[in-house]
Design a protein around this motif. Structure first.
Motif, mmCIF file in Angstrom:
data_model
loop_
_atom_site.group_PDB
_atom_site.id
_atom_site.type_symbol
_atom_site.label_atom_id
_atom_site.label_comp_id
_atom_site.label_asym_id
_atom_site.label_seq_id
_atom_site.Cartn_x
_atom_site.Cartn_y
_atom_site.Cartn_z
ATOM 1 N N ASP A 247 -22.243 58.683 7.761
ATOM 2 C CA ASP A 247 -21.845 57.546 8.590
ATOM 3 C C ASP A 247 -20.947 57.987 9.740
ATOM 4 O OD1 ASP A 247 -23.303 55.861 6.978
ATOM 5 O OD2 ASP A 247 -21.579 55.100 5.838
ATOM 6 N N TRP A 248 -19.987 58.902 9.454
ATOM 7 C CA TRP A 248 -19.074 59.323 10.512
ATOM 8 C C TRP A 248 -19.810 60.090 11.606
ATOM 9 C CZ3 TRP A 248 -17.884 64.243 12.237
ATOM 10 C CH2 TRP A 248 -18.314 65.324 11.454
ATOM 11 N N GLN A 249 -20.872 60.806 11.218
ATOM 12 C CA GLN A 249 -21.659 61.547 12.207
ATOM 13 C C GLN A 249 -22.439 60.589 13.110
ATOM 14 O OE1 GLN A 249 -23.744 64.076 9.355
ATOM 15 N NE2 GLN A 249 -22.657 65.873 10.146
ATOM 16 N N ILE A 250 -23.012 59.565 12.514
ATOM 17 C CA ILE A 250 -23.754 58.562 13.301
ATOM 18 C C ILE A 250 -22.806 57.856 14.261
ATOM 19 C CG2 ILE A 250 -25.039 56.401 13.184
ATOM 20 C CD1 ILE A 250 -26.123 57.312 10.462
ATOM 21 N N GLU A 251 -21.638 57.468 13.756
ATOM 22 C CA GLU A 251 -20.665 56.747 14.582
ATOM 23 C C GLU A 251 -20.207 57.598 15.763
ATOM 24 O OE1 GLU A 251 -16.121 54.965 14.143
ATOM 25 O OE2 GLU A 251 -17.379 55.210 12.355
ATOM 26 N N LEU A 252 -19.877 58.873 15.496
ATOM 27 C CA LEU A 252 -19.409 59.744 16.570
ATOM 28 C C LEU A 252 -20.525 60.029 17.562
ATOM 29 C CD1 LEU A 252 -17.015 61.362 17.661
ATOM 30 C CD2 LEU A 252 -17.796 63.318 16.300
ATOM 31 N N TYR A 253 -21.725 60.258 17.060
ATOM 32 C CA TYR A 253 -22.839 60.548 17.954
ATOM 33 C C TYR A 253 -23.125 59.357 18.867
ATOM 34 C CZ TYR A 253 -27.189 62.387 19.758
ATOM 35 O OH TYR A 253 -28.151 62.857 20.612
ATOM 36 N N ASP A 254 -23.174 58.160 18.287
ATOM 37 C CA ASP A 254 -23.466 56.969 19.096
ATOM 38 C C ASP A 254 -22.412 56.763 20.175
ATOM 39 O OD1 ASP A 254 -25.724 56.486 17.604
ATOM 40 O OD2 ASP A 254 -24.839 54.865 16.404
ATOM 41 N N LEU A 255 -21.178 57.101 19.862
ATOM 42 C CA LEU A 255 -20.091 56.936 20.831
ATOM 43 C C LEU A 255 -20.250 57.909 22.000
ATOM 44 C CD1 LEU A 255 -17.392 55.431 21.338
ATOM 45 C CD2 LEU A 255 -16.267 57.365 20.221
ATOM 46 N N VAL A 256 -20.516 59.191 21.695
ATOM 47 C CA VAL A 256 -20.700 60.180 22.762
ATOM 48 C C VAL A 256 -21.948 59.858 23.573
ATOM 49 C CG1 VAL A 256 -21.074 62.623 23.282
ATOM 50 C CG2 VAL A 256 -19.442 61.960 21.509
ATOM 51 N N PHE A 257 -22.988 59.398 22.893
ATOM 52 C CA PHE A 257 -24.209 59.017 23.617
ATOM 53 C C PHE A 257 -23.919 57.877 24.594
ATOM 54 C CE2 PHE A 257 -28.014 56.389 24.103
ATOM 55 C CZ PHE A 257 -28.913 57.326 24.581
ATOM 56 N N ALA A 258 -23.143 56.902 24.167
ATOM 57 C CA ALA A 258 -22.796 55.776 25.050
ATOM 58 C C ALA A 258 -21.983 56.263 26.248
ATOM 59 C CB ALA A 258 -22.014 54.716 24.269
ATOM 60 N N ASP A 285 -12.179 57.156 25.432
ATOM 61 C CA ASP A 285 -10.744 56.871 25.407
ATOM 62 C C ASP A 285 -10.467 55.583 24.632
ATOM 63 O OD1 ASP A 285 -8.065 56.959 25.896
ATOM 64 O OD2 ASP A 285 -8.204 56.894 28.079
ATOM 65 N N SER A 286 -11.282 54.563 24.886
ATOM 66 C CA SER A 286 -11.060 53.269 24.236
ATOM 67 C C SER A 286 -11.293 53.336 22.731
ATOM 68 C CB SER A 286 -11.967 52.200 24.852
ATOM 69 O OG SER A 286 -13.329 52.527 24.647
ATOM 70 N N ALA A 287 -12.038 54.360 22.283
ATOM 71 C CA ALA A 287 -12.282 54.530 20.847
ATOM 72 C C ALA A 287 -11.228 55.409 20.192
ATOM 73 C CB ALA A 287 -13.669 55.124 20.627
ATOM 74 N N GLY A 288 -10.217 55.833 20.981
ATOM 75 C CA GLY A 288 -9.113 56.591 20.413
ATOM 76 C C GLY A 288 -9.256 58.089 20.459
ATOM 77 N N PRO A 329 -20.195 64.764 28.428
ATOM 78 C CA PRO A 329 -19.047 64.409 27.598
ATOM 79 C C PRO A 329 -19.207 64.947 26.182
ATOM 80 C CG PRO A 329 -20.509 62.541 27.786
ATOM 81 C CD PRO A 329 -21.051 63.598 28.701
ATOM 82 N N GLY A 330 -18.102 65.085 25.509
ATOM 83 C CA GLY A 330 -18.152 65.542 24.125
ATOM 84 C C GLY A 330 -16.840 65.255 23.432
ATOM 85 N N VAL A 331 -16.897 65.272 22.102
ATOM 86 C CA VAL A 331 -15.708 65.109 21.277
ATOM 87 C C VAL A 331 -15.765 66.156 20.173
ATOM 88 C CG1 VAL A 331 -14.493 63.632 19.637
ATOM 89 C CG2 VAL A 331 -15.434 62.639 21.720
ATOM 90 N N HIS A 332 -14.685 66.900 20.014
ATOM 91 C CA HIS A 332 -14.567 67.869 18.912
ATOM 92 C C HIS A 332 -13.394 67.472 18.035
ATOM 93 C CE1 HIS A 332 -14.487 71.610 16.667
ATOM 94 N NE2 HIS A 332 -13.183 71.682 16.912
ATOM 95 N N LEU A 333 -13.666 67.327 16.728
ATOM 96 C CA LEU A 333 -12.628 66.981 15.762
ATOM 97 C C LEU A 333 -12.283 68.240 14.970
ATOM 98 C CD1 LEU A 333 -14.180 63.653 14.425
ATOM 99 C CD2 LEU A 333 -12.596 63.970 16.329
#
Length: 368
Positions: A247-258, A285-288, A329-333
């Motif tokens: 679930d966390w992978q889907i959520e993060l992917y959808d956010l970066v895709f958007a 940014d709005s997603a934290g 864009p990208g996000v690395h945790l």
């Protein structure tokens, strides 16, 4: 192409004349190639008062991937080994009756600058600045065609990799295989070191592949590019390995895709560089995720993989039509991994269909 190179040199000469310089010495290799058709190792281009010269330490290679010098441009080969083409070009500029020469101070070393002053002390040296880089921002259709072919090659190489068995293979092995496939499909070579990142490494910008092996459930992020006739493109995608994504992978992917979609949709002639960056950055940014974001959303591509313009928060300037850029864009945790999605596009007006997408590999979150 001869008339194209001549027209480019004419535009640069007009800029030089406007600031009172009778000659220009171009030393940055990508700029030499842009104006002369080829940039042999160490060569410089002299825009002289009476004649333009490509000054080389030896005869130019005849390899198509290195380009071919403009046939209308005289090649001046230094008579002996060990000479410096830049210093020789200064001497030639003075011999043509020039009293000043504009140099690329951002590229010319201090040692070469001093050598020029020593050999031709009567020449006034001025700074050309980024004049050639500014000319290079807007591409003609021949340049865009080279980028388009490079993008097709990168798409092919990536598509073939996705059809192979990935679990158990190392990041380094996959990166080497991708680079081999690029050449197999007609690229001059990779546009930059190929990045393959798995598991906790995924989503890092410019990650250098390691010996970590691909595991079930990993995010796998890949960034590669092809060079074709000197022009460099870029594509980046993220996948899940072997199983349905968490679930966390889907959520993060959808956010970066958007975020990536917002950046792509903001590309238009007249759009401010910083506004394109803001469109993508606001979503994340709005997603934290403000602290996890890279310094820029994208950049220009062409004879170099990172050219102007820079799509960044403090960037000044506006886009023109026929400017190829990345949106990445990208996000690395840390400790978990992340997502990068990267496309090369060409800015086009809405009447022509809007931005032209060159890299077409699916952006669906695939489980491989």
């Amino acid at each position: 192409m001869s008339e194209v190179y001549a027209a480019r040199r004419t535009r640069l000469r007009e800029r030089c004349n406007a600031v009172g310089s009778t000659s220009a010495l171009i030393s940055r290799p990508a700029n030499v190639r842009y104006l002369a058709g080829a940039a042999p190792l160490g060569a410089v281009l002299l825009l002289g008062k009476t004649e333009d010269l490509l000054v080389c330490s030896g005869p130019p290679d005849d390899r198509p991937s290195d380009g071919r010098p403009d046939e209308a441009l005289r090649v001046h080969v230094l008579p002996g080994a060990g000479g410096d083409p830049a210093v020789a070009a200064g001497d030639l500029a003075a011999a043509q009756g020039g009293d000043s020469v504009a140099v690329e101070e951002h590229h010319l070393t201090v040692a070469r600058h001093r050598a020029l002053r020593s050999v031709v002390p009567r020449l006034r040296l001025t700074d050309l600045g980024g004049a050639v880089e500014q000319l290079r921002i807007i591409k003609d259709e021949e340049e865009i065609s080279c980028l388009r072919i490079g993008a097709e090659i990168a798409d092919q190489a990536l598509g073939e990799l996705l059809e192979s068995i990935l679990v158990g293979r190392t990041e380094r092995h996959l990166a080497l295989e991708l680079e081999r496939r690029l050449v197999d499909h007609g690229a001059d070579g990779p546009a930059f070191p190929t990045s393959v990142a798995t598991g906790p490494n995924s989503g890092r910008r410019a990650h250098r592949p390691t010996d970590r092996r691909v595991e079930e459930g990993d995010f796998l992020s890949v960034c590669l590019g092809a060079t074709y006739r000197g022009y460099r493109c870029e594509i980046g995608r993220t996948f899940v390995i072997g199983t349905s994504p968490a679930d966390w992978q889907i959520e993060l992917y959808d956010l970066v895709f958007a975020a990536q979609r917002a950046g792509r949709e903001a590309l238009a002639p007249g759009a401010a560089y910083r506004d394109v960056d803001r469109a993508a950055r606001q979503v994340l940014d709005s997603a934290g995720y403000a602290e996890a974001l890279p310094a820029l959303t994208g950049h220009g591509v062409g004879l170099e993989i990172e050219e102007d313009p820079q799509l960044a928060p403090a960037a000044m300037g506006k886009l023109d039509a026929c400017v190829p850029v990345t949106v990445e864009p990208g996000v690395h945790l840390p400790g978990r991994g992340g997502v990068r999605i990267d496309d090369t596009l060409v800015v086009r007006p809405e009447a022509d269909g809007g931005p032209e997408l060159l890299t077409i590999t699916t952006k669906e979150l695939l489980a491989l």
